[in-house]
Design a protein around this motif. Structure first.
Motif, PDB file in Angstrom:
ATOM      1  N   VAL A 337       0.876  -1.174   0.000  1.00 26.23           N
ATOM      2  CA  VAL A 337       0.000   0.000   0.000  1.00 26.23           C
ATOM      3  C   VAL A 337       0.907   1.216   0.000  1.00 26.23           C
ATOM      4  O   VAL A 337       1.633   1.467   0.980  1.00 26.23           O
ATOM      5  N   MET A 338       0.877   1.981  -1.094  1.00 32.35           N
ATOM      6  CA  MET A 338       1.814   3.089  -1.274  1.00 32.35           C
ATOM      7  C   MET A 338       1.111   4.294  -1.900  1.00 32.35           C
ATOM      8  O   MET A 338       0.043   4.151  -2.515  1.00 32.35           O
ATOM      9  N   GLN A 339       1.739   5.439  -1.792  1.00 33.29           N
ATOM     10  CA  GLN A 339       1.150   6.661  -2.349  1.00 33.29           C
ATOM     11  C   GLN A 339       1.388   6.730  -3.855  1.00 33.29           C
ATOM     12  O   GLN A 339       2.478   6.434  -4.334  1.00 33.29           O
ATOM     13  N   SER A 344      -2.248   9.693  -2.808  1.00 29.25           N
ATOM     14  CA  SER A 344      -3.323   8.852  -2.281  1.00 29.25           C
ATOM     15  C   SER A 344      -2.818   7.427  -2.135  1.00 29.25           C
ATOM     16  O   SER A 344      -2.039   6.944  -2.971  1.00 29.25           O
ATOM     17  N   PRO A 345      -3.259   6.723  -1.073  1.00 28.21           N
ATOM     18  CA  PRO A 345      -2.812   5.331  -0.893  1.00 28.21           C
ATOM     19  C   PRO A 345      -3.471   4.386  -1.907  1.00 28.21           C
ATOM     20  O   PRO A 345      -4.685   4.438  -2.109  1.00 28.21           O
ATOM     21  N   SER A 347      -3.619   0.235  -2.927  1.00 30.59           N
ATOM     22  CA  SER A 347      -3.305  -1.122  -2.496  1.00 30.59           C
ATOM     23  C   SER A 347      -3.138  -2.051  -3.704  1.00 30.59           C
ATOM     24  O   SER A 347      -3.995  -2.053  -4.605  1.00 30.59           O
ATOM     25  N   ARG A 420       7.275   5.849   0.061  1.00 35.97           N
ATOM     26  CA  ARG A 420       6.066   6.395   0.699  1.00 35.97           C
ATOM     27  C   ARG A 420       5.054   5.264   0.878  1.00 35.97           C
ATOM     28  O   ARG A 420       4.063   5.172   0.165  1.00 35.97           O
ATOM     29  N   SER A 421       5.357   4.393   1.824  1.00 34.72           N
ATOM     30  CA  SER A 421       4.594   3.151   1.988  1.00 34.72           C
ATOM     31  C   SER A 421       3.850   3.121   3.312  1.00 34.72           C
ATOM     32  O   SER A 421       4.331   3.641   4.334  1.00 34.72           O
ATOM     33  N   TYR A 422       2.663   2.492   3.275  1.00 35.78           N
ATOM     34  CA  TYR A 422       1.872   2.269   4.483  1.00 35.78           C
ATOM     35  C   TYR A 422       2.086   0.845   5.012  1.00 35.78           C
ATOM     36  O   TYR A 422       1.593   0.504   6.072  1.00 35.78           O
TER      37      TYR A 422
END
Length: 472
Positions: A337-339, A344-345, A347, A420-422
């Motif tokens: 899950v990244m921008q 915006s995220p 998936s 830029r990862s969640y």
């Protein structure tokens, strides 16, 4: 020849007992025609040779190797100053040997004292040399004949008889000295017999191969560590895993386990085989072979089955295997899950396609500048046809550089920025530390290919589809 075999048979046990009482080695050479001032003693170990000792000439044609500790059994080599092999011999029934010969006819004139097995060995080499000379003569005659000439069949028959004679000579030694190292060595060279005359159909050929595979190791004495110091064990090991065992990773893992289970874990054969096979498959670039290292790590190294291994090397193997374990073929790829460019995220698991092409790249990467246009062309031509999507992860932290490259090259697939990862660091999740790198995931996000090139994607997915259809 048989008379000599039986004479040696009576004195063999006496020589063996005598050698066992000596804790040193002493190898004396008197070889007329050798001009080297220095000679080397070396031995085989797997596919390599190692220096054991060095000596200088003592008087005319005389050399002496000696030490206070027994040499490990195997095949040893006398090597000249120019790294040329002068002759090979056995360390087996004795550690105190004398060799006397002339370079003009080295093998045929070799006189051996102190070792029954070496006397047999050089008798065999001399006999083989005679037969090989005759064999070459027949082969030369065939080469100069018209292919329809009736003499060819006669000459081929003679060649067959010569080969049979050499085999029979070795078999006679094996029969007379079944426990001797020379017999173990000759046996290890044997291959399972295949009756080619009965192979008519494809089914016959398959059955013959299965029988060959089943009996491939029949003549190898896995209790004799001396075989590791010959070229035979390594060569047979290599051939088996290159040409006999099925190359699919899952099949190889089963073959490796079955083979290692034959060996005593305390033996040198086991130590060599485990380490050699680890390196062999770890250094391979074939897709999916990283699973083999993970298997080695989990089932051998982590379980203390390599106590001889350096602690730092062991740690590195276990660490590397852990890195690879998340992204093995057949496993579900971890979600990312990244921008995106709008911050915006996005998936990866939200992609509802039959195939997801996971592409790690960087705008500064030279190889990526070659690979990305190829992937884009494949994407344009097959996006709809193959029902696929590209999830492109830029490894660069510079969003502006990423945006500029994407706009200039019109990369209209899903673009996200890796740093830029969640989710967890993508380097660790997919063991990706260089770019470009491509994974192929199926509809369920199971990894079905990795380290694949863009120009291979069409054929791979097409073949994968055919396999899926055939399973239905």
């Amino acid at each position: 020849m048989m008379k000599r075999l039986f004479i040696f048979l009576f004195i063999f046990s006496v020589l063996t007992l005598t050698a066992q009482n000596k804790k040193s080695y002493k190898i004396e050479l008197k070889i007329k025609g050798v001009e080297d001032s220095v000679l080397y003693l070396a031995n085989y170990y797997g596919d390599k040779t190692f220096l054991v000792d060095t000596t200088v000439r003592k008087g005319k044609n005389n050399y002496l190797f000696e030490g206070k500790k027994h040499l490990d059994g195997g095949i040893y080599i006398i090597v000249g100053q120019e790294k040329n092999t002068i002759f090979e011999f056995l360390i087996s029934d004795s550690q105190h040997l004398k060799f006397d010969s002339d370079m003009k006819n080295l093998i045929e004139e070799m006189k051996v004292k102190g070792s029954n097995e070496n006397s047999l060995f050089f008798d065999y080499l001399a006999h083989s040399n005679i037969q090989f000379k005759q064999l070459k003569s027949y082969q030369h005659q065939i080469k100069n004949l018209n292919h329809n000439n009736d003499s060819i069949a006669i000459l081929n028959k003679k060649i067959e008889e010569l080969n049979s004679d050499i085999v029979d000579y070795k078999e006679a030694i094996i029969e007379a000295y079944p426990k001797a190292f020379i017999s173990h060595f000759f046996l290890a060279m044997k291959s399972p017999e295949t009756n080619k005359s009965i192979i008519i159909s494809k089914e016959d050929s398959i059955l013959a191969f299965k029988n060959y595979k089943k009996h491939y190791w029949d003549y190898m004495d896995f209790n004799d560590d001396r075989l590791i110091r010959t070229p035979v064990f390594h060569n047979k090991l290599e051939y088996y895993f290159n040409a006999v065992a099925h190359p699919a990773p899952d099949s190889l893992i089963k073959e490796i386990d079955a083979f290692l289970n034959r060996l005593d874990e305390k033996s040198k054969l086991y130590e060599y085989s485990l380490w050699h096979l680890t390196l062999k498959f770890d250094q391979s670039h074939r897709m999916g072979y990283d699973a083999i290292l993970v298997h080695f790590a989990n089932n051998y190294y982590a379980k203390g089955k390599a106590p001889w291994l350096n602690a730092e090397v062991l740690k590195n193997i276990l660490t590397e295997a852990k890195k690879r374990s998340n992204s093995l073929i057949g496993k579900k790829g971890p979600n990312l899950v990244m921008q995106n460019l709008d911050l915006s995220p996005i998936s990866m698991y939200s992609i509802d396609k039959n195939y997801t092409i996971l592409y790690f790249w960087s705008p500064k990467c030279g190889h990526c500048k070659v690979e990305t246009p190829k992937l884009l062309e494949f994407y344009k031509q097959n996006k709809e046809k193959m029902d696929l999507e590209v999830f492109a992860v830029c490894a660069d932290t510079n969003m502006q550089a990423m945006r500029t490259y994407i706009d200039e090259h019109k990369l209209n697939w899903i673009n996200v920025n890796g740093p830029r990862s969640y989710t967890q660091n993508f380097h660790e999740l997919y063991n990706v530390y260089s770019t470009p790198f491509i994974f192929v995931l199926d509809k369920n996000k199971t990894i079905i290919a990795k380290q694949i090139k863009s120009n291979q994607l069409f054929d791979f997915i097409s073949n994968y589809e055919k396999i899926k259809q055939n399973k239905k």
